[in-house]
Design a protein around this motif. Sequence first.
Motif, PDB file in Angstrom:
ATOM      1  N   ILE A  72      -3.574  10.101  -2.961  1.00 29.57           N
ATOM      2  CA  ILE A  72      -3.882   8.835  -3.620  1.00 29.57           C
ATOM      3  C   ILE A  72      -3.373   7.672  -2.776  1.00 29.57           C
ATOM      4  O   ILE A  72      -2.214   7.658  -2.355  1.00 29.57           O
ATOM      5  N   GLU A 126       5.738  10.345  -2.577  1.00 29.57           N
ATOM      6  CA  GLU A 126       5.294   9.130  -1.903  1.00 29.57           C
ATOM      7  C   GLU A 126       5.514   9.368  -0.415  1.00 29.57           C
ATOM      8  O   GLU A 126       6.646   9.470   0.049  1.00 29.57           O
ATOM      9  N   GLY A 157      -8.533   7.877  -4.970  1.00 32.59           N
ATOM     10  CA  GLY A 157      -8.108   9.268  -5.003  1.00 32.59           C
ATOM     11  C   GLY A 157      -9.049  10.174  -4.235  1.00 32.59           C
ATOM     12  O   GLY A 157     -10.268  10.030  -4.305  1.00 32.59           O
ATOM     13  N   SER A 202      -1.199  -2.725  -4.299  1.00 35.57           N
ATOM     14  CA  SER A 202      -0.513  -3.530  -5.317  1.00 35.57           C
ATOM     15  C   SER A 202      -0.250  -4.922  -4.783  1.00 35.57           C
ATOM     16  O   SER A 202      -0.119  -5.139  -3.585  1.00 35.57           O
ATOM     17  N   TRP A 244       0.856  -1.182   0.000  1.00 34.54           N
ATOM     18  CA  TRP A 244       0.000   0.000   0.000  1.00 34.54           C
ATOM     19  C   TRP A 244       0.889   1.228   0.000  1.00 34.54           C
ATOM     20  O   TRP A 244       1.892   1.277   0.715  1.00 34.54           O
ATOM     21  N   THR A 254      -2.783   3.669  -3.076  1.00 30.19           N
ATOM     22  CA  THR A 254      -2.734   2.590  -4.057  1.00 30.19           C
ATOM     23  C   THR A 254      -2.524   1.256  -3.351  1.00 30.19           C
ATOM     24  O   THR A 254      -1.881   1.183  -2.312  1.00 30.19           O
ATOM     25  N   GLU A 308      -0.469  -2.862  -9.656  1.00 33.39           N
ATOM     26  CA  GLU A 308      -1.455  -2.048  -8.965  1.00 33.39           C
ATOM     27  C   GLU A 308      -2.852  -2.570  -9.293  1.00 33.39           C
ATOM     28  O   GLU A 308      -3.216  -2.698 -10.463  1.00 33.39           O
ATOM     29  N   ARG A 341      -6.720   2.040  -6.940  1.00 29.98           N
ATOM     30  CA  ARG A 341      -6.241   3.398  -6.682  1.00 29.98           C
ATOM     31  C   ARG A 341      -7.443   4.176  -6.155  1.00 29.98           C
ATOM     32  O   ARG A 341      -8.483   4.243  -6.815  1.00 29.98           O
ATOM     33  N   THR A 360     -10.469   3.569  -8.694  1.00 31.21           N
ATOM     34  CA  THR A 360     -10.135   2.959  -9.983  1.00 31.21           C
ATOM     35  C   THR A 360      -9.588   1.574  -9.705  1.00 31.21           C
ATOM     36  O   THR A 360      -8.670   1.417  -8.894  1.00 31.21           O
TER      37      THR A 360
END
Length: 187
Positions: free
Chosen positions: A96, A56, A110, A100, A40, A98, A105, A108, A146
Amino acid sequence: MSIVTIRNVEFFNNPARFLDPYHFRVTFECIAPLKDDLEWKLIYVSSPGNEELDQELDDCLVGPVPVGVNSFEFEGLAPDPAKIPTEDVLGVAALILTGSYRDQEFVRVGYYQNTEYDNEDMKATPPEKIQFDRLVRDISTKLRVTRFQIKWDVVPQSQGHAAAGAAASAAVPSANDLDGDDANHST
């Protein structure tokens, strides 16, 4: 079909001072055991037109991940003010989250974040030099999710192999079905 679905993201400190760390809980459902950890990341986007300025803020590995509903708390540092162009500090930025798996990924999430001064005088007449200790951030509860199709290393159990009963056959809401009007809960 995704093996992992975010069910909820709950911010513990919203609104907050701009320089405070982000602190939130992610709740997700996993429908099959995974061989590897989930990764994450929390990313701050101050200038949408310039990806090099994305920061990040933190990342974490979560695992092993059992089948079922899981959650973890995530704390990410505040953005580094030195990396934000002066003209992009005040107003709207993006935050954001994310998820993975094996460097792929799969989701996502946002959020819009509004940054402004903590008093009306400074809002009306901002100081020439940004005073970061006087800024507050407010993360919108309206979000955009997403999802990406990835190659998972497992095949989910079919309903035919699940335990009998109403719980096994009940529909599980997707992130889009959850109530996004609650200020503390977003998906």
